[in-house]
Design a protein around this motif. Structure first.
Motif, short mmCIF file in Angstrom:
data_model
loop_
_atom_site.label_atom_id
_atom_site.label_comp_id
_atom_site.label_asym_id
_atom_site.label_seq_id
_atom_site.Cartn_x
_atom_site.Cartn_y
_atom_site.Cartn_z
N VAL A 134 32.57 -6.48 -9.07
CA VAL A 134 31.53 -5.67 -9.41
C VAL A 134 29.80 -5.89 -8.58
O VAL A 134 29.62 -6.94 -8.21
N PHE A 135 29.32 -4.45 -8.48
CA PHE A 135 28.01 -4.76 -7.92
C PHE A 135 27.18 -4.54 -8.72
O PHE A 135 26.91 -3.52 -9.70
N LEU A 136 26.01 -5.60 -9.14
CA LEU A 136 24.93 -5.71 -9.89
C LEU A 136 23.96 -5.33 -9.38
O LEU A 136 23.35 -5.88 -8.55
N THR A 137 23.00 -4.36 -9.96
CA THR A 137 21.78 -4.02 -9.50
C THR A 137 20.95 -3.84 -10.62
O THR A 137 20.02 -2.70 -10.55
N THR A 138 20.92 -4.76 -11.56
CA THR A 138 20.22 -4.55 -12.57
C THR A 138 19.00 -5.70 -12.43
O THR A 138 18.07 -5.97 -13.37
N GLY A 139 18.66 -6.27 -11.26
CA GLY A 139 17.65 -6.97 -10.86
C GLY A 139 18.00 -8.72 -11.31
O GLY A 139 19.17 -8.81 -11.69
N ARG A 140 17.01 -9.50 -11.06
CA ARG A 140 17.33 -10.77 -10.93
C ARG A 140 17.41 -11.38 -12.37
O ARG A 140 17.62 -12.64 -12.55
N MET A 141 16.87 -10.90 -13.47
CA MET A 141 16.59 -11.36 -14.57
C MET A 141 17.90 -11.04 -15.46
O MET A 141 18.35 -9.63 -15.35
N GLY A 142 18.28 -11.78 -16.36
CA GLY A 142 19.49 -11.24 -17.29
C GLY A 142 20.82 -11.27 -16.81
O GLY A 142 21.70 -10.95 -17.52
N LEU A 143 20.87 -12.01 -15.76
CA LEU A 143 22.32 -12.13 -15.24
C LEU A 143 23.22 -13.30 -16.00
O LEU A 143 24.42 -13.09 -15.98
N GLY A 144 22.46 -13.76 -16.85
CA GLY A 144 23.29 -14.84 -17.84
C GLY A 144 24.33 -13.95 -18.75
O GLY A 144 25.14 -14.52 -19.13
N ALA A 145 23.99 -12.65 -19.02
CA ALA A 145 25.04 -11.94 -19.79
C ALA A 145 26.27 -11.73 -19.35
O ALA A 145 27.18 -11.35 -20.02
N PHE A 146 26.48 -12.06 -17.75
CA PHE A 146 27.59 -11.82 -17.19
C PHE A 146 28.31 -13.18 -16.91
O PHE A 146 29.18 -13.14 -16.33
N ALA A 147 27.66 -14.47 -17.12
CA ALA A 147 27.97 -15.70 -16.58
C ALA A 147 29.23 -16.10 -17.24
O ALA A 147 30.07 -16.90 -16.54
N ARG A 157 22.15 -7.74 -6.40
CA ARG A 157 21.24 -7.40 -5.37
C ARG A 157 20.04 -7.44 -6.12
O ARG A 157 19.86 -6.75 -7.23
N SER A 158 18.99 -7.97 -5.54
CA SER A 158 17.57 -8.19 -6.08
C SER A 158 16.66 -8.45 -4.84
O SER A 158 17.06 -8.86 -3.91
N VAL A 159 15.23 -8.37 -5.32
CA VAL A 159 14.38 -8.48 -4.39
C VAL A 159 14.25 -10.08 -4.02
O VAL A 159 14.13 -10.21 -2.88
N ASP A 160 14.17 -10.77 -5.10
CA ASP A 160 14.10 -12.18 -5.13
C ASP A 160 15.29 -12.96 -5.65
O ASP A 160 16.10 -12.28 -6.43
N ALA A 161 15.53 -14.21 -5.31
CA ALA A 161 16.71 -14.74 -5.79
C ALA A 161 16.86 -14.90 -7.44
O ALA A 161 15.68 -15.46 -8.04
N ARG A 192 34.59 -4.35 -1.08
CA ARG A 192 35.43 -3.84 -2.00
C ARG A 192 35.13 -3.66 -3.48
O ARG A 192 35.83 -4.06 -4.38
N ILE A 193 33.87 -3.15 -3.81
CA ILE A 193 33.43 -2.73 -4.98
C ILE A 193 34.55 -1.95 -5.86
O ILE A 193 34.55 -1.07 -5.50
N ALA A 205 14.25 5.99 -4.93
CA ALA A 205 14.47 4.83 -3.84
C ALA A 205 15.88 3.99 -4.07
O ALA A 205 16.60 3.55 -3.27
N THR A 206 16.34 4.22 -5.39
CA THR A 206 17.64 3.43 -5.51
C THR A 206 18.76 4.07 -6.07
O THR A 206 19.89 3.56 -6.52
N ALA A 207 18.66 5.60 -6.10
CA ALA A 207 19.69 6.50 -6.46
C ALA A 207 20.79 6.52 -5.57
O ALA A 207 21.93 7.27 -5.98
N ALA A 208 20.73 6.15 -4.26
CA ALA A 208 21.55 6.45 -3.39
C ALA A 208 22.90 5.59 -3.71
O ALA A 208 24.22 6.16 -3.44
N LYS A 209 22.90 4.73 -4.36
CA LYS A 209 24.16 3.82 -4.79
C LYS A 209 25.07 4.81 -5.96
O LYS A 209 26.17 4.62 -5.96
#
Length: 256
Positions: A134-147, A157-161, A192-193, A205-209
């Protein structure tokens, strides 16, 4: 109109920076941009800048009064619904005109395989039948939903860790857009996404994906953006927002 009119922009987006540059060039306006402070090295806009929260709607209302703000523009990210709600409440309390700037959302086209959901939790529930990488481009907040998805591998992918909790099998890619279609194609191939998760931010700016996913036949789980608070007027472009700010400033009565 005598004296400068004070415009507060709740920013952090490309639109907010462009709007600040336009309004700061107007000699009749004084522009302050407020950034939440969640990005370590933000791109600073023109005009005055403040960084950090206000302390809820009450704190924002107090700041609007103390700083004699004449108009408030919410140009935050389309998913910053807490900030937008606070802005609506504060503007109503102090009777300051409010405008929200919201770029148009993405629209699926021929060849797109989109699954639209209402939340990150719903996106996590939709993933298992769609793929394992999975390629996650939802930002660094809220990744616990997938934990809890221990059997899947994630590229986030995010700007900060990201902050924990996060999926146990995850690689982090720190990057800031804009991104190219060629670069996104290579990223999908190299990792291999087989499924993409994104929020409907609507940014070019982020629509290329999305183009790269369409070309690769990869399904995309798209999280809908939250609605604006009831009664809040919106503008779909920076030019429209700048015109509103100038017209609003011109209509205001002179201070006694």
């Amino acid at each position: 109109m005598s004296g400068e009119r004070h415009i507060l922009i709740l920013g952090g987006t490309t639109e907010a920076r462009r709007l600040a540059a336009l309004l700061d060039a107007d000699p009749g306006l004084r522009v302050t941009s407020s950034l939440a402070g969640r990005v370590a090295e933000p791109r600073l806009p023109a005009g005055q800048v403040r960084i950090g929260g206000f302390g809820g709607p009450e704190g924002l209302a107090r700041w609007l009064r103390e700083q004699h703000v004449d108009a408030l523009i919410d140009a935050t990210h389309p998913f910053a619904d807490t900030i937008s709600s606070n802005a609506a409440k504060a503007a109503a309390e102090v009777h300051v005109p409010l405008l929200a700037v919201r770029r148009p959302g993405w629209v699926a086209g021929p060849g797109d395989d989109w699954r639209t959901v209402d939340s990150l939790d719903a996106a996590a529930r939709a993933l298992p039948p769609l793929g394992e990488r999975v390629f996650l481009t939802t930002g660094r907040m809220g990744l616990g939903a997938f934990a809890h998805l221990e059997g899947m591998w994630f590229l986030a992918r995010s700007v900060d860790a990201p902050l924990p909790p996060v999926p146990p099998r995850m690689e982090v890619l720190l990057a800031r857009g804009p991104f190219t279609v060629e670069g996104e194609r290579e990223l999908l191939r190299r990792h291999r996404i087989d499924v993409l998760v994104t929020k409907d931010s609507g940014a070019a700016a982020t629509a290329a994906k999305l183009v790269a996913a369409r070309e690769a036949g990869i399904p995309v789980v798209v999280v809908r953006r939250p609605p604006l608070p009831e009664g809040v007027r919106s503008a779909g472009s920076v030019a429209e927002a700048a015109e509103w700010a100038r017209e609003t400033a011109a209509r205001l009565p002179d201070a006694p």
